[in-house]
Design an enzyme around this catalytic site. Structure first.
Site, short mmCIF file in Angstrom:
data_model
loop_
_atom_site.label_atom_id
_atom_site.label_comp_id
_atom_site.label_asym_id
_atom_site.label_seq_id
_atom_site.Cartn_x
_atom_site.Cartn_y
_atom_site.Cartn_z
N ASP A 56 -8.00 -2.87 14.16
CA ASP A 56 -9.26 -2.92 13.73
C ASP A 56 -9.42 -4.23 12.75
OD1 ASP A 56 -8.17 -1.99 11.31
OD2 ASP A 56 -9.71 -0.27 11.19
N GLU B 189 -9.82 -1.64 5.20
CA GLU B 189 -10.50 -1.04 6.33
C GLU B 189 -11.69 -2.16 6.33
OE1 GLU B 189 -8.68 0.32 8.48
OE2 GLU B 189 -8.12 2.36 8.16
N HIS C 223 -7.69 -4.76 9.76
CA HIS C 223 -7.37 -4.45 8.54
C HIS C 223 -6.09 -5.16 8.11
CE1 HIS C 223 -5.15 -0.72 9.88
NE2 HIS C 223 -4.15 -1.28 9.27
N ASP D 155 0.86 -1.24 -0.09
CA ASP D 155 -0.04 -0.02 -0.04
C ASP D 155 0.92 1.24 -0.04
OD1 ASP D 155 1.12 -0.72 2.52
OD2 ASP D 155 -1.09 -0.88 3.14
C1 F6R Z 1 1.33 -1.35 6.11
C2 F6R Z 1 -0.04 -2.10 6.39
C3 F6R Z 1 -0.91 -2.18 7.42
C4 F6R Z 1 -0.01 -2.45 8.79
C5 F6R Z 1 -0.92 -2.25 9.65
C6 F6R Z 1 -0.15 -2.32 11.20
O1 F6R Z 1 1.80 -1.58 4.95
O2 F6R Z 1 -0.33 -2.74 5.25
O3 F6R Z 1 -2.05 -3.12 7.57
O4 F6R Z 1 0.33 -3.47 8.73
O5 F6R Z 1 -1.47 -1.07 9.97
O6 F6R Z 1 0.48 -1.44 11.33
P1 F6R Z 1 1.62 -1.81 12.65
O7 F6R Z 1 2.53 -2.81 11.98
O8 F6R Z 1 2.28 -0.32 12.35
O9 F6R Z 1 0.99 -1.90 13.68
#
Ligand code: F6R
Length: 262
Positions: free
Chosen positions: A138, A145, A140, A67
């Site tokens: 959440d 989301e 994702h 992403d």
């Molecule tokens: C980032 C991504 C997100 C993160 C998620 C957890 O490329 O795709 O899904 O993996 O937001 O973020 P952290 O690891 O910072 O808790």
């Protein structure tokens, strides 16, 4: 789905890096799917160590990011392209142009075309062999989301206020976190041949339990991993705290024949 409960994030990082190294050993031109954020950092640290100390080479490998934020100036240190350059690429030996991120420079039809082109580029590379994933509080994955279609492809998404608040730690304030992103869709992610989700810390416990043991639902995008024939979830004890079958996961891992790998 295999759930591996490790003692510490560094142990999980080494385990997943070992699976990536074994893949590259078997298949030097492998295609990796890379996540950003804090969860994969122990994996990237161990990959960098293996490159330094064990001659693990990414020279023939390729990688696609999950992403990217929309609306940050090119080269912004918190763009995911800059993140992966800093945390992984600069420590290993990917060839020029081997790591790709969604192109978020256009608007309107150009952005839509860039999203379709990204999915086509992944398919053109032969698909992703191993997709690394984190999970949001959440539920994702990527930036899909809750409510995201389980069949979705790469597209524009709007971050929830909760996710923007979570990610404010990388920016000055929640207001500086972009509202929009381009993310691989859940369908795009499910096309990868092996999904490896890493989650560490108490803040991930309820999302991990819902994803692994709850119903498959667009309300918990990571629950889509239950549909995948080869999904691995690596968690530390705090992130595993709400898993009902944690005893079974530990037994299974302890009894696993070493030849099976992850
Ligand atoms: C980032 C991504 C997100 C993160 C998620 C957890 O490329 O795709 O899904 O993996 O937001 O973020 P952290 O690891 O910072 O808790």
């Amino acid at each position: 789905m295999e759930v591996v409960i490790v003692d510490a994030p560094e142990v999980g990082g080494a385990l997943v890096a070992g699976a990536i190294a074994a893949l590259i050993d078997r298949q030097p031109a492998a295609t990796l799917g890379l996540a950003t954020g804090s969860s994969p950092l122990p994996v990237y640290a161990d990959l960098a160590r293996r490159h330094r100390e064990e001659e693990l080479s990414f020279a023939r490998a390729r990688a696609f990011l999950l992403d990217e934020y929309v609306g940050l100036p090119a080269g912004h240190p918190q763009s995911y392209r800059a993140f992966i350059a800093r945390e992984l690429e600069s420590h290993v030996d990917f060839g020029d142009g081997a790591v790709q991120a969604p192109d978020v420079s256009g608007d309107g039809p150009d952005l839509l075309a860039a999203c379709a082109a990204y999915d086509a580029a992944i398919a053109g590379a032969g698909g992703v062999d191993l997709q690394l994933l984190g999970i949001g509080g959440d539920g994702h994955i990527g930036f899909n989301e809750p409510g995201s279609s389980l069949g979705s492809r790469t597209r524009l998404k709007t971050l929830t206020e909760d996710t923007r608040r979570d990610n404010a730690r990388f920016f000055g304030s929640p207001d500086e976190v972009p509202r929009h992103v381009v993310t691989q869709g859940i369908g795009t992610i499910l096309d990868a041949r092996h999904l490896v989700l890493v989650a560490f810390g108490t803040a991930k416990a309820s999302a991990v339990a819902a994803a692994v043991e709850g119903p498959v639902s667009a309300m918990v995008p990571a629950s889509a991993l239950q549909l995948h024939p080869h999904a691995t979830v690596v968690v530390d004890e705090p992130a595993a705290a709400l898993l009902e079958l944690s005893g079974y996961y530990r037994e299974t891992w302890a009894a696993k024949p070493p030849w099976q790998g992850l």
